[in-house]
Design a protein around this motif. Structure first.
Motif, mmCIF file in Angstrom:
data_model
loop_
_atom_site.group_PDB
_atom_site.id
_atom_site.type_symbol
_atom_site.label_atom_id
_atom_site.label_comp_id
_atom_site.label_asym_id
_atom_site.label_seq_id
_atom_site.Cartn_x
_atom_site.Cartn_y
_atom_site.Cartn_z
ATOM 1 N N ALA A 182 6.314 1.605 -17.932
ATOM 2 C CA ALA A 182 7.287 2.493 -18.944
ATOM 3 C C ALA A 182 8.664 1.742 -19.101
ATOM 4 O O ALA A 182 9.181 1.740 -20.247
ATOM 5 C CB ALA A 182 7.659 3.785 -18.044
ATOM 6 N N ILE A 183 8.856 0.785 -18.144
ATOM 7 C CA ILE A 183 10.232 0.196 -18.376
ATOM 8 C C ILE A 183 9.937 -0.899 -19.293
ATOM 9 O O ILE A 183 10.925 -1.383 -19.979
ATOM 10 C CB ILE A 183 10.579 -0.405 -16.675
ATOM 11 C CG1 ILE A 183 11.265 0.673 -15.883
ATOM 12 C CG2 ILE A 183 11.620 -1.572 -17.038
ATOM 13 C CD1 ILE A 183 11.499 0.290 -14.366
ATOM 14 N N GLN A 184 8.812 -1.554 -19.146
ATOM 15 C CA GLN A 184 8.568 -2.667 -20.226
ATOM 16 C C GLN A 184 8.701 -1.958 -21.693
ATOM 17 O O GLN A 184 8.959 -2.707 -22.645
ATOM 18 C CB GLN A 184 7.119 -3.234 -20.104
ATOM 19 C CG GLN A 184 7.220 -4.205 -18.949
ATOM 20 C CD GLN A 184 5.824 -4.525 -18.234
ATOM 21 O OE1 GLN A 184 4.980 -4.073 -18.702
ATOM 22 N NE2 GLN A 184 5.662 -5.420 -17.141
ATOM 23 N N GLN A 185 7.917 -0.790 -21.740
ATOM 24 C CA GLN A 185 8.112 -0.177 -23.186
ATOM 25 C C GLN A 185 9.617 -0.133 -23.742
ATOM 26 O O GLN A 185 10.080 -0.192 -24.813
ATOM 27 C CB GLN A 185 7.467 1.000 -23.221
ATOM 28 C CG GLN A 185 5.706 0.722 -22.999
ATOM 29 C CD GLN A 185 5.179 2.225 -22.759
ATOM 30 O OE1 GLN A 185 5.356 2.977 -23.226
ATOM 31 N NE2 GLN A 185 3.840 2.083 -22.428
ATOM 32 N N ASP A 239 7.548 3.102 -5.338
ATOM 33 C CA ASP A 239 6.561 4.280 -6.107
ATOM 34 C C ASP A 239 7.601 5.462 -6.038
ATOM 35 O O ASP A 239 8.439 5.645 -5.146
ATOM 36 C CB ASP A 239 5.384 4.563 -5.366
ATOM 37 C CG ASP A 239 4.715 3.353 -5.193
ATOM 38 O OD1 ASP A 239 4.128 2.608 -6.191
ATOM 39 O OD2 ASP A 239 4.273 3.070 -4.152
ATOM 40 N N VAL A 240 7.202 6.662 -6.880
ATOM 41 C CA VAL A 240 7.960 7.811 -6.696
ATOM 42 C C VAL A 240 7.049 8.921 -6.265
ATOM 43 O O VAL A 240 5.845 8.872 -6.501
ATOM 44 C CB VAL A 240 8.296 8.191 -8.198
ATOM 45 C CG1 VAL A 240 8.880 9.479 -8.389
ATOM 46 C CG2 VAL A 240 9.385 7.153 -8.726
ATOM 47 N N MET A 266 0.862 -1.077 0.114
ATOM 48 C CA MET A 266 -0.028 -0.057 -0.045
ATOM 49 C C MET A 266 0.972 1.266 -0.013
ATOM 50 O O MET A 266 1.766 1.287 0.704
ATOM 51 C CB MET A 266 -0.871 -0.150 1.215
ATOM 52 C CG MET A 266 -1.803 1.119 1.405
ATOM 53 S SD MET A 266 -3.034 0.987 2.415
ATOM 54 C CE MET A 266 -3.510 2.433 3.059
ATOM 55 N N THR A 267 0.546 2.219 -0.886
ATOM 56 C CA THR A 267 1.345 3.421 -1.065
ATOM 57 C C THR A 267 0.903 4.424 0.136
ATOM 58 O O THR A 267 -0.114 4.723 0.336
ATOM 59 C CB THR A 267 1.088 4.063 -2.324
ATOM 60 O OG1 THR A 267 1.493 3.254 -3.459
ATOM 61 C CG2 THR A 267 2.045 5.346 -2.644
ATOM 62 N N ALA A 270 4.149 2.391 -8.660
ATOM 63 C CA ALA A 270 5.102 0.946 -8.910
ATOM 64 C C ALA A 270 4.512 0.408 -10.645
ATOM 65 O O ALA A 270 5.433 0.199 -11.602
ATOM 66 C CB ALA A 270 5.303 -0.097 -8.157
ATOM 67 N N ALA A 271 3.227 0.333 -10.635
ATOM 68 C CA ALA A 271 2.631 -0.262 -11.799
ATOM 69 C C ALA A 271 2.999 0.751 -12.983
ATOM 70 O O ALA A 271 3.374 0.197 -14.118
ATOM 71 C CB ALA A 271 1.347 -0.279 -11.732
#
Length: 179
Positions: A25-28, A174-175, A1-2, A19-20
């Motif tokens: 973005a990383i997968q792209q 998360d950021v 939980m964030t 995180a999702a």
């Protein structure tokens, strides 16, 4: 939980990117790298400390043969950047004739990346590219050949997912941005 906010030193931060969202973005970026380097064996050079989470998650998505190295760049004097890379620490691989991709957590002014690109280009790689999770286009002070960008963001002060505020905050999945 964030958490709905975090406190680091004397600053407050609120959730910015989950995180999702980062994973997407990383997968792209990984898909583009897998396509562009098909049939090659690139050397990924992760710039520590900030890129450790990005590099780990990105490399889990790379489906081609590759090598990984980690470097640190000495460009700070006290608490402020000198704008000049004094030394690249930890790079022992031969770069001549290799396809090299620098992995960076964030590019803002571009001072360090410009000097790092110049320094590594002297070692005559076959190609030299940059993959960064975050790019702050409005902060850039140089024309940089940044081919792989996870997310372009405004000039917010962010922490988490490898990015820190005076050593704290790197561990969050998360950021967060300063409020």
């Amino acid at each position: 939980m964030t958490p709905d906010h975090i406190s680091l030193h004397n600053k407050q931060f609120e959730p910015y990117l989950s995180a999702a969202q980062l994973a997407s973005a990383i997968q792209q970026v990984a898909a583009r790298l897998n396509h562009d380097y098909h049939g090659q064996t690139p050397l990924f050079v992760a710039v520590l400390n900030g890129s450790f989470m990005f590099a780990a998650d990105l490399l889990k998505e790379i489906t081609l043969p590759c090598e990984v190295s980690f470097i640190r760049v000495a460009s700070y004097q006290g608490t402020s950047s000198t704008g000049e890379v004094k030394e690249v620490l930890g790079l022992t691989e031969e770069l001549a004739g290799r396809h090299v991709v620098i992995l960076e957590d964030i590019v803002d002014t571009g001072h360090t990346m410009r000097m790092l690109l110049d320094t590594l280009a002297e070692k005559q790689p076959a190609s030299l590219e940059v993959a960064t999770l975050f790019l702050k286009p409005e902060c850039l002070q140089y024309e940089l050949p940044i081919r792989y960008v996870g997310l372009s963001i405004p000039n917010d002060f962010i922490v988490g997912y490898g990015l820190d505020y005076d050593g704290l905050g790197r561990n969050y999945p998360d950021v967060y941005k300063a409020v």
